[in-house]
Structure formats: structure tokens, C-alpha cells
Design an enzyme around this catalytic site. Sequence first.
Site, PDB file in Angstrom:
ATOM      1  N   GLU A  55      75.812  15.985  98.884  1.00  0.00           N
ATOM      2  CA  GLU A  55      76.705  17.130  98.728  1.00  0.00           C
ATOM      3  C   GLU A  55      77.935  16.986  99.622  1.00  0.00           C
ATOM      4  O   GLU A  55      79.046  17.346  99.229  1.00  0.00           O
ATOM      5  CB  GLU A  55      75.949  18.417  99.041  1.00  0.00           C
ATOM      6  N   LYS A 131      72.296   0.164 105.051  1.00  0.00           N
ATOM      7  CA  LYS A 131      72.946   1.259 105.773  1.00  0.00           C
ATOM      8  C   LYS A 131      71.849   2.174 106.310  1.00  0.00           C
ATOM      9  O   LYS A 131      71.254   2.946 105.565  1.00  0.00           O
ATOM     10  CB  LYS A 131      73.895   2.021 104.850  1.00  0.00           C
ATOM     11  N   LYS A 308      80.221  -6.558 103.945  1.00  0.00           N
ATOM     12  CA  LYS A 308      81.269  -6.929 104.888  1.00  0.00           C
ATOM     13  C   LYS A 308      81.809  -8.318 104.560  1.00  0.00           C
ATOM     14  O   LYS A 308      81.031  -9.213 104.209  1.00  0.00           O
ATOM     15  CB  LYS A 308      80.729  -6.941 106.325  1.00  0.00           C
ATOM     16  N   LYS A 332      76.804   3.615  98.277  1.00  0.00           N
ATOM     17  CA  LYS A 332      75.840   4.694  98.483  1.00  0.00           C
ATOM     18  C   LYS A 332      74.968   4.852  97.238  1.00  0.00           C
ATOM     19  O   LYS A 332      75.467   5.020  96.131  1.00  0.00           O
ATOM     20  CB  LYS A 332      76.564   6.017  98.780  1.00  0.00           C
ATOM     21  N   CYS A 426      42.631  30.893  86.648  1.00  0.00           N
ATOM     22  CA  CYS A 426      43.401  29.901  85.900  1.00  0.00           C
ATOM     23  C   CYS A 426      44.558  30.595  85.191  1.00  0.00           C
ATOM     24  O   CYS A 426      44.336  31.581  84.466  1.00  0.00           O
ATOM     25  CB  CYS A 426      42.506  29.196  84.883  1.00  0.00           C
ATOM     26  N   CYS A 429      43.871  30.410  81.126  1.00  0.00           N
ATOM     27  CA  CYS A 429      42.776  31.075  80.409  1.00  0.00           C
ATOM     28  C   CYS A 429      42.108  32.191  81.204  1.00  0.00           C
ATOM     29  O   CYS A 429      41.236  32.888  80.666  1.00  0.00           O
ATOM     30  CB  CYS A 429      41.720  30.053  79.985  1.00  0.00           C
ATOM     31  N   CYS A 445      39.775  24.329  86.944  1.00  0.00           N
ATOM     32  CA  CYS A 445      39.330  25.311  85.962  1.00  0.00           C
ATOM     33  C   CYS A 445      38.100  24.744  85.260  1.00  0.00           C
ATOM     34  O   CYS A 445      38.182  23.685  84.628  1.00  0.00           O
ATOM     35  CB  CYS A 445      40.435  25.592  84.947  1.00  0.00           C
ATOM     36  N   CYS A 451      40.116  25.812  77.610  1.00  0.00           N
ATOM     37  CA  CYS A 451      41.306  26.178  78.390  1.00  0.00           C
ATOM     38  C   CYS A 451      42.543  25.596  77.705  1.00  0.00           C
ATOM     39  O   CYS A 451      42.644  24.370  77.527  1.00  0.00           O
ATOM     40  CB  CYS A 451      41.202  25.646  79.815  1.00  0.00           C
TER      41      CYS A 451
END
EC number: 6.5.1.2
Length: 712
Positions: A55, A131, A308, A332, A426, A429, A445, A451
Site C-alpha cells: 500500500e 531484498k 546491481k 518487488k 453445525c 444442518c 459435524c 449434512c
Amino acid sequence: MSTQYDSDSSPAASNSGSADPALAELAQQWQSLADQVRHHREVYYYGNPEISDAEFDALLTRLQEFENSHPEAVTGPSPTTEVAPSPPESSPFRNVDHQEPMLSLDNVFDTEQLSSWLDRTPAKTYLTELKIDGASINLLYRNGVLELALTRGDGTTGEDITHNARTLSDIPARLQPSEDFPVPEIVEIRGEVFIRVEDFAKMNAQRQAEGQKMFANPRNAAAGAMRQKDPAETARRPLRLICHGIGAREGFTPASQHAAYEALAAWGLPVSPYTKQVHSAKEVLEQVAYWADHRHDADHEMDGLVIKVDDTESQQRLGTTSRAPRWAIAYKYPPEEARTRLHDIRLGIGRTGRATPYAVMEPKYVAGSTVTMATLHNPSEAHRKGVRLGDEIMIRKAGEVIPEVLGPVEDARNGAEREFLFSSLCPECGTPLAPARGDDADWRCPNTRYCPGQLHTRLTYIAGRGAFDIDALGEKAAYDLIHSGVLPDETGLFSLTEEDLRRTDAYTTKSGALNKQGETLLTTLAAAKEVDLWRVIVALSIRHVGPTAAKALANHYGSIPDVAAADVETMSTVDGVGPIIAESVRDWFAVSWHQEIVDAWAAAGVRMEQDVTEQPSADAAGSIQADLLAGLSIVVTGTLEDFDRSSAKEAIESRGGKATGSVSKKTDYLVAGAKAGSKLTKAEELGIPVLDEAGFHKLLSEGPGKGDAEED
């Protein structure tokens, strides 16, 4: 603490109320962006970042692009030309000037930008190095004796942290004399202080046990440690150093960057083992691609690759800008960690009934994709991490790995965050959740058959490429089949009719007719009845039974009834099975409704038998053990005839080995198929045993020492 520049004194600002309101508006936009960059750069350098690195990079790029488009709006010194914030006047440390400016690096974020830099900066030899995500330091040695240790500061002036630096075992009080590289009268050595990933985990675990606040990441912990008032506190943290450059020097002129590193090592200073000389732009790009896939091979966190120009004369000719050398660039990588806000915690139910809590978050771009959810693994782990609804949290996503929540940013809490209480029912269910065993950290469960959550994941697994490979049965369609009442469980899958599908939304047109997807499903279901027997076994969703074990069972027994009738002791001797899988197979067939699935599929025409291609032998007893490859780390690369990626992984793990995706010093074997590529090259460089596919088969059947590649 953030440095502010007085925009009211600038020419653009003084005219803002008169002739050109548009220019005044642009100047205000520039000032706002510049202030944001300075603020976030400052809190970052002092170990308390408020936004992620990615960011910040995006914010700085936005400011640079704004200045390029509107140079007339720049009303004062710009942070785009500055290295870092000046040390604050309130700092407890003495401010000292560097002998030579300690510059930063310019960044590029994709190979197109890097290629453009390489075109502008041709060289016979480049140096590539990782880096390191740590805290920069400048060490001044006079006649070989450590005199000063400074932070980077603003690149001209840093803070005197000598007392803290002396606590690091990697920083010698006196440089070692060397015949090849005499110790110079004066030399500034630039490096990065960091904490290894392994040491960071141990340190945080200890802090948690002692009731102390855990660190968000190794970089913050390292930066904070170097600015402690008490050197004893610095000494308590497992700090390390890597040296990556030389500033001012008298009596020493290395011919290249590589020669400078040789000198540093000769003087007893640590240099990176990951540095490499390359001789073309193509090789630079290959290194960028290699480290994109091997970021976790390094023992420290890294967020990019530094390139470099190696030759010192070329470096001097290229020179520097006010903030960075023109002869170096940082590529990066997409961030693997990011900061976002937690909105909710929900429970997901998996194929085996496991209830996994996951975080619902503000969308965040991390590791090449935007994520909105991240796993919390299990309720115990969620409680341990201490996250609350409304928290700002740190998340991590490495490559294709499922994103995970690392923990809360406790300093960002404002009191509005709420504790989360896990439901004992659950979410799919309503059945009470419970551990499968008393010591099980996972909740499950027990309503395995009906389920909806478990059935949904089983159906998509059955339809997957590793099982029946059924087109037109994806997640949304599977959900529709279940919740429309068409499929209460998988028993009726192969008996589906056009009339059944017309009761769903996924397989019908607006007029109620069967759509193309419905036609495709019926066609592929008919074809799936003739798949190989091992695929049928995989589709039964027996725990621990993937393609490798399923093929072994199919080849040995030849039919589902014979697999069901086999005893554990005999099945354990089958090559590729072993006792753990044998017990799991027995337990699965002991459940009555599981047999109903087999019977229903057989009645619908699914092929349940094949010719037996392997017979048990008296010598087979005990030949396959669950711990045959215990303790071994094995990497598979290239294309194999008998294994795909998942089946090779399962073959290794079912024998107690660890299947990893990257080659390192800890790798015990590399299995190399066709087009093995860079992993093979690295294994050969490290002296790691390399197996062909025949050698891999021997390793799986006989264990280490028998499947090794033969030496010439």
C-alpha cells in the site's frame, strides 16, 4: 512525529486564493499526498507501520505519477526525492551524519519495468541478491575497530545505536585482518538487521507464554529492537545481520560489488548466501522468476530481488539521484502479507465434517490475487490468535496456499471490537458439533450422510478430475441439486434423470426445459460409469485414500466387493497401502449407508471391477510401512509417466515423508521427470540426490538407500 512542510510559504500556495483556483486545487492534492507519504514512511522506519508495504509503494507511485503529470503543483521539497524521514528531535539517540550518504533503492513491480531498466543499464555482469525485510544499519570501522552504528535516518543523518549494535554477535567489535583484503583505515559497512523466520516463531511463542504482546512480523520486531533505550532488551531478541554494501572508505577500492562482498566475508562480516553473479538480462529475469517460486527457501523474510551492476567503474559512471543509485534496482514481488479489517467469522463444513472457522474481510490484494476470506484453522487456533470482530488483522497468502489470518493489529484497536462466540451447532444442518476424539482440536459435524455442507463438498470431490471427472457438476450446480431436494445424498447420483434435473435452476432454461448444461451432465454421467476402478474408489471419499492408494487397491483386488471383504492385516501388505489406509478402508465399509452408495451405483451401471494386475506375495508382508520415508523431504519436478502432482505427493506422504515444492539444503531427494528445469539445477548445485522415475518407484517400495540414483 511526522515531518510537515509549510505549504503556505510556497509561491503556488500564496497565489492559491487569486489567479488560478485550479492550480491551487492541484497544489492541495499534491500536499495531501506528500504528507501521507512522509507520515507512513516515518512510522514504518520506526517499526510501527499503519499500512502494508504494498500500500505504501502504491501511495508513493501515485505521488510520483501526480508529479509527472502536474509538475506545476509541486509546492516544496518532495518525498519522492528523499531517502527517509529525518531523525525526530525528540529521539533519545544522538544524531550523527553518515560519512557518505546512505541511499535507498528505486523499485520496479513487473518484468516489463525491469526489462526497461536493464535496457537503460547494460552491464557485462550483474549481481542479484535478496531484498531482506529488516532494518537498515550503517557500521563505521576505524582502523578495524567498530566506532559507530547508525540507523539510515534520512540518508544523510542517522541515529547513534552503537550500544545496541554491540549486542549482536554478527557485528564484530574488530575486523579480522586478511592477506587478500587488508583492513582499511576507514570503512562504512551497510547492512540489514533482521530476525530469521524460525527464530521469530520461537520468540513470539515465548512472548505469548509469558503474557507479552506478540510482534506482527519480524521486520517490526527488528526495527524496534535496534531503537531500544536498554541494550539488554536488544540483546534478548534473536537479531542477525547481513551486509550488502560499502559506503565511505579509505585505503580500499574493490573492483566490483562481488569483490566487496568477498572482502566483507574475509573481515568476519556476514554476507548473503543467496547472492549470485549473472551475465545477461535474460539471466536476471530467470533469477526473478526463480525467487518468485522459492521465496520461502530463504531463512529470512524477503520482499524482492535487488539487481546491481557489478563493476565498480560502471557504478561510478552511472552515478546516483538524490535518493538512489542508478546502478541498482529492487524488483518487488506481490506482497504475501497484508493488513485488512475483519468483518465476520463463519464456520465452513468440509467433506469429512470438519468445522473450519474462516474470516470474512475487506477485500485485499495479496500474493497476486484479491482475497475476501482467510482460514482460522480451528476454534482453538482462532481463540489463541485473539482476533475480534472489527479488528484490523494481518493476513498471509503464499502462492496458491489458502490465505490465513496471522493475528490482530492490537495497537489499532479503538474499543469498538467485539469478541466472537463460536456456535456449538453445525451452520449447515444444526447438528451439535463435537470433537471426533477427546484430544481433537477440530470440531466435526456427526451428521455425515445428510449434512448439506458435507454432501456439497463430497459431490464436488466426486465430480473432480481425480475421481469421476464429471463435467457440468461444479459447486453451484451441486448446491442446487442438494437444496432442491433432488439429491439428499450421493446414492442417487448415477440415477439422475431429465425429469430430476428439471426440478433445478442450474440445469433448466427459464421456460423449464433442460438446458445445455443439463444435457452435458447426463452425457458425462453415462460416460463416467465406465471409468477405471481406481477412480471409483477415490470417489467413495475414504479417508487417506487418494489416487495412489486407490490404484494399488484396484490392481490388487480387482473389485469393490473384494476390497470391502479384505481384512486389515492382509490389506496392509499391499504395495502402496499400509496399515493406516487399510484401517481407514475397513472403517468406511463398516458404515451401512456407505454400502448403500456402492449398491446404488452398481445398480445404475457403474463398473465395480477390473482385471487383477498384481498378486500378493509372501515377501510383501510388512514391505510397505507408514513410516518408510519418515523424516525425508522430497521434491518432485517435471513430468512423470505414472504420477501427477497430487498422486506423487500422496505417495510420499502416505509413507511418512514430506512432499515440498522447493529445493533447499533440507531437501533429501529430488525426483526429476521430463522438463525438470531450475529445481534440478539447484539440486545438482547443492549435491542433493536426484532420482529418475524408476528410482522414485524403488524409493517408494524399498525406502532410502535403495532408490538412490546410481553414481557414475
